[in-house]
Design a protein around this motif. Structure first.
Motif, PDB file in Angstrom:
ATOM      1  N   UNK B  20      13.161 -31.785 -74.719  1.00 19.00           N
ATOM      2  CA  UNK B  20      12.390 -31.025 -73.775  1.00 19.00           C
ATOM      3  C   UNK B  20      12.668 -31.480 -72.370  1.00 19.00           C
ATOM      4  N   UNK B  21      12.322 -32.703 -72.337  1.00 19.46           N
ATOM      5  CA  UNK B  21      12.475 -33.183 -70.840  1.00 19.46           C
ATOM      6  C   UNK B  21      13.707 -33.144 -70.224  1.00 19.46           C
ATOM      7  N   UNK B  22      14.622 -33.011 -70.885  1.00 21.09           N
ATOM      8  CA  UNK B  22      16.200 -32.904 -70.290  1.00 21.09           C
ATOM      9  C   UNK B  22      16.592 -31.583 -70.419  1.00 21.09           C
ATOM     10  N   UNK B  23      15.858 -30.569 -70.431  1.00 24.20           N
ATOM     11  CA  UNK B  23      16.465 -29.172 -70.681  1.00 24.20           C
ATOM     12  C   UNK B  23      16.672 -28.855 -69.254  1.00 24.20           C
ATOM     13  N   UNK B  24      16.237 -29.099 -68.047  1.00 15.74           N
ATOM     14  CA  UNK B  24      16.442 -28.835 -66.747  1.00 15.74           C
ATOM     15  C   UNK B  24      17.835 -29.234 -66.222  1.00 15.74           C
ATOM     16  N   UNK B  25      17.982 -30.522 -66.554  1.00 16.51           N
ATOM     17  CA  UNK B  25      19.251 -31.096 -66.192  1.00 16.51           C
ATOM     18  C   UNK B  25      20.435 -30.085 -67.201  1.00 16.51           C
ATOM     19  N   UNK B  28      20.920 -26.778 -65.486  1.00 18.36           N
ATOM     20  CA  UNK B  28      21.538 -26.966 -63.996  1.00 18.36           C
ATOM     21  C   UNK B  28      22.883 -27.573 -64.016  1.00 18.36           C
ATOM     22  N   UNK B  30      23.788 -30.410 -64.833  1.00 22.81           N
ATOM     23  CA  UNK B  30      23.844 -31.578 -64.686  1.00 22.81           C
ATOM     24  C   UNK B  30      23.704 -32.688 -65.732  1.00 22.81           C
ATOM     25  N   UNK B  52      14.017 -21.444 -75.798  1.00 25.11           N
ATOM     26  CA  UNK B  52      13.152 -22.119 -74.740  1.00 25.11           C
ATOM     27  C   UNK B  52      14.320 -22.291 -73.640  1.00 25.11           C
ATOM     28  N   UNK B  54      17.373 -20.492 -73.229  1.00 24.94           N
ATOM     29  CA  UNK B  54      17.813 -19.333 -72.722  1.00 24.94           C
ATOM     30  C   UNK B  54      16.661 -18.740 -71.835  1.00 24.94           C
ATOM     31  N   UNK B  56      14.293 -20.262 -70.290  1.00 21.31           N
ATOM     32  CA  UNK B  56      14.054 -21.072 -69.136  1.00 21.31           C
ATOM     33  C   UNK B  56      15.031 -20.794 -68.003  1.00 21.31           C
TER      34      UNK B  56
END
Lengths: 206, 92
Positions: B20-25, B28, B30, B52, B54, B56
């Motif tokens: 969950x904590x890595x999903x922004x990376x 993006x 990244x 989550x 998709x 997000x």
């Protein structure tokens, strides 16, 4: 949207600006008024306050233009001035609640997803109503004062992680973790809204 | 927690949490290749996490496309007047 802006920062004559040239300053205002207003409005949640903050920011910028050394971009410098102007107003408005430096943790329960309605591929023309826009704005307003500016600068204004960190005077790691929490929070709220919207629509179709 | 695909979510919950904590990376673009592969393997199996990811991404896109509020026309006029540059105000 950035595409809507005709001028770009490259068009600004910094020497003229530093020399106090009004035309050059007017170009800066043309280029940044909407962007600074958006940031101030999101932070303050009040159009009149946001307007005043933007006015103060441009007046401060005009007075301080000599001190702009070009180490950061003009835009980053202006965002920082506007952010600080808005923050001062926010602190005046809610002196007890604003603690922008409060540490943020990523791993606590409030970031765990609870909404699993799959609205990812609904066509925008179906759900993008005035009501949805209002809901989106309200959800931003519900973000904590620590998370909100990060999300606005990074995801709406399109600044880079480093630029956002420069504006807010926080590390890139802090930008990334706050951004992620803000996004999860907003996803949760939009999912809740869109699942309600879908249920309503099903009822109407029955 | 069983998700929509009937997959037993509770068994993998630690995995979901860890990712969950890595999903922004990931959204993006990244994330390192190894993390990317891991997330893609996981969301192929875990429908909740797929949703989550998709939604997000869609949340971010909606705000990018519609999150701007522009300075209203009357406020713009007041701003240009206060800054003494109203002769440069382009009203269209």
């Amino acid at each position: 949207m950035t595409d809507d802006y005709v001028l770009s920062e490259d068009d600004i004559d910094l020497d003229a600006l530093r020399a106090g040239d009004r035309a050059a300053f007017a170009q800066v205002v043309d280029l940044y008024a909407d962007r600074l207003y958006n940031v101030a409005l999101k932070l303050l949640g009040d159009p009149m306050e946001a307007e005043d903050a933007v006015q103060e920011a441009f007046i401060s910028a005009y007075k301080a233009i000599d001190s702009f050394e070009g180490r950061s971009s003009l835009g980053t410098w202006l965002y920082r001035i506007a952010y600080n102007a808005a923050l001062m107003r926010l602190r005046k408005k809610r002196p007890d609640t604003v603690s922008i430096d409060k540490p943020v943790r990523l791993d606590d329960g409030d970031t765990l997803p609870r909404q699993f309605y799959d609205w990812c591929c609904l066509p925008e023309r179906d759900f993008m109503t005035e009501e949805a826009l209002v809901h989106m704005e309200e959800a931003i307003g519900m973000l904590s004062d620590t998370l909100r500016p990060v999300f606005v600068l990074r995801d709406i204004e399109g600044l880079s992680t480093a630029e956002t960190g420069d504006v807010l005077d926080i590390s890139s790691a802090a930008v990334k973790s706050r951004l992620h929490r803000a996004r999860l929070f907003l996803r949760e709220h939009l999912s809740e809204y869109f699942s309600g919207w879908a249920r309503e629509r099903e009822k109407e179709e029955d | 927690m069983a998700d929509h695909s009937g997959h037993d979510h509770s068994k993998d919950k630690a995995r979901c949490r860890a990712l969950l904590g890595q999903l922004s990376l990931y959204v993006d673009g990244e994330a390192e290749k190894a993390l990317c592969d891991e997330i893609e393997r996981h969301i192929a199996e875990c429908e909740d996490c797929r949703i989550v990811v998709d939604t997000l991404a869609r949340t971010i896109k909606l705000y990018r496309d519609h999150g701007h509020v522009r300075l209203p026309g009357d406020a713009r006029r007041r701003l240009y007047t206060a800054l003494d540059i109203s002769d440069y105000l382009d009203e269209d």
